[in-house]
Design a protein around this motif. Structure first.
Motif, short mmCIF file in Angstrom:
data_model
loop_
_atom_site.label_atom_id
_atom_site.label_comp_id
_atom_site.label_asym_id
_atom_site.label_seq_id
_atom_site.Cartn_x
_atom_site.Cartn_y
_atom_site.Cartn_z
N GLN A 40 -20.61 -31.30 -79.25
CA GLN A 40 -19.16 -31.53 -79.30
C GLN A 40 -18.48 -30.55 -80.24
O GLN A 40 -17.32 -30.17 -80.04
CB GLN A 40 -18.87 -32.97 -79.74
N SER A 86 -7.67 -28.97 -76.28
CA SER A 86 -8.36 -30.18 -75.87
C SER A 86 -8.78 -30.99 -77.09
O SER A 86 -8.64 -32.22 -77.13
CB SER A 86 -9.59 -29.81 -75.03
N HIS A 87 -9.30 -30.31 -78.11
CA HIS A 87 -9.72 -30.99 -79.34
C HIS A 87 -8.54 -31.68 -80.01
O HIS A 87 -8.65 -32.84 -80.44
CB HIS A 87 -10.34 -29.96 -80.29
N ILE A 147 -7.64 -34.83 -78.04
CA ILE A 147 -8.62 -35.90 -78.25
C ILE A 147 -8.38 -36.57 -79.60
O ILE A 147 -8.38 -37.80 -79.71
CB ILE A 147 -10.05 -35.34 -78.16
N GLU A 166 -15.62 -38.28 -81.16
CA GLU A 166 -14.84 -37.46 -80.23
C GLU A 166 -15.52 -37.38 -78.87
O GLU A 166 -14.85 -37.41 -77.83
CB GLU A 166 -14.63 -36.07 -80.84
N PHE A 177 -14.84 -40.60 -76.95
CA PHE A 177 -13.52 -40.62 -76.32
C PHE A 177 -13.48 -39.68 -75.11
O PHE A 177 -12.91 -40.02 -74.07
CB PHE A 177 -12.44 -40.23 -77.33
N LEU A 178 -14.11 -38.52 -75.23
CA LEU A 178 -14.15 -37.57 -74.12
C LEU A 178 -14.87 -38.17 -72.92
O LEU A 178 -14.47 -37.95 -71.77
CB LEU A 178 -14.84 -36.28 -74.57
N CYS A 204 -13.34 -30.32 -70.71
CA CYS A 204 -12.55 -29.75 -71.81
C CYS A 204 -11.80 -28.50 -71.35
O CYS A 204 -10.64 -28.29 -71.74
CB CYS A 204 -13.44 -29.44 -73.01
#
Length: 322
Positions: free
Chosen positions: A156, A166-167, A170, A202, A205-206, A234
């Protein structure tokens, strides 16, 4: 990973002395702890051994940077190594537990002989610089591969580096989740290193977003592994090809909590074979994700056997349950 066909990872190599890096850091020309990294991890003993290696003029591993669109260097791999040298030269710690140069035990940089100070300052590091416009999926894959033997590295972290938008999304949606539901992630099950806990949260959640994509699009990335599917997801979030449906996530989280009979929930990394072994309101992230997949797809609960934290598991396994 169709998005990497006919692509290359553009990397330049420079030899840069510690003295030059020290000046670059002072002038703000490189970022030692960017947002995708969760802080420095080395203790004084580890830092001291690295300084000793430099004084002995042993070969030092390459440092990996990315050059942003204005020419600033962002450190990708090697922050602890650079910090060990720069912090020592700033007199922030004294050397300890040296196996070879025991005569330097307890000495700060200012205590060293001038010749040793120069040797450190002139220590040259080989630096690989990734071009900012390199393919994002290749950047992600490269960081994962150079950390294959690093036990504290989680994939991750590579996704957080390669896909910063994307990070950011999230992280923001995770905060919304915490405010909407009474839930927490128990860090004791992740060991002492907080950054590992954050990266796993993370990824958790992804994976819920991945389940949303599977539900709406009706495909399961059949010919790939989970890790590659998460990379591709992502990439699509980064390039605005996928939207996060917060209502879908919240509705199905509530369904899982209703099924469990929990008013609040504590998520842990470790899984048990029986729910009776968990503490009150406690469940593993993976068990929660399996339930989330089942309730969102209208499947019989407690039948899915899938490890959402095994990056090498085939995505086709999920199709067995639909």
């Amino acid at each position: 990973m169709n998005s990497v066909r006919n692509e290359i990872l553009r990397i330049k190599n420079y030899d840069i002395s510690i003295g030059e890096l020290q000046m670059m850091l002072r002038d703000g020309d490189f970022d030692l702890v960017p947002s995708f990294k969760e802080g420095l991890k080395w203790n004084i003993r580890e830092k001291s051994k690295y300084v000793e290696s430099a004084l002995l003029q042993l070969p030092l591993n390459n440092i990996l940077f990315e050059e942003d669109n204005v020419g600033k260097f962002i450190i990708v791999d090697g922050a602890d190594r650079i910090s060990a040298l720069i912090d020592y030269m700033a007199d922030t710690y004294e050397l300890s537990n040296l196996p070879i140069l025991s005569k330097l035990e307890g000495k700060a940089y200012s205590d060293l002989e001038y010749s040793d100070q120069l040797r450190l300052k002139r220590t040259v590091l080989s630096c690989d610089i990734i071009s900012n416009d390199s393919n994002q999926l290749l950047k992600c894959e490269y960081l994962k591969r150079i950390n294959l033997s690093n036990p504290s590295f989680l994939p991750q972290q590579a996704r957080n580096f390669a896909f910063p938008k994307s990070h950011s999304l999230i992280k923001n949606e995770m905060e919304n989740l915490i405010h909407h539901f009474n839930y927490s992630i128990i860090e004791r099950s992740h060991g002492s290193r907080r950054h590992i806990s954050i990266n796993r949260a993370e990824q958790f959640f992804l994976c819920m977003i991945l389940i949303q994509v599977i539900y709406y699009n009706g495909y399961i990335f059949n010919n790939t592994y989970l890790g590659n599917a998460l990379d591709q997801l992502c990439y699509e979030i980064e390039n605005k090809k996928v939207d996060v449906d917060v209502s879908f996530l919240f509705d199905n989280i509530q369904k899982v909590m209703d099924y469990l009979g929990f008013d609040s929930i504590n998520l842990v990394y470790r899984s048990f074979s029986s729910m009776s072994k968990y503490k009150k309101n406690e469940i593993s992230m993976n068990d929660f994700l399996c339930l989330f997949y089942e309730v969102s797809h209208g499947l019989k609960v407690n039948t899915l056997k899938f490890n959402f934290f095994n990056e090498d598991i085939r995505m086709s396994k999920l199709s067995w349950y639909i």
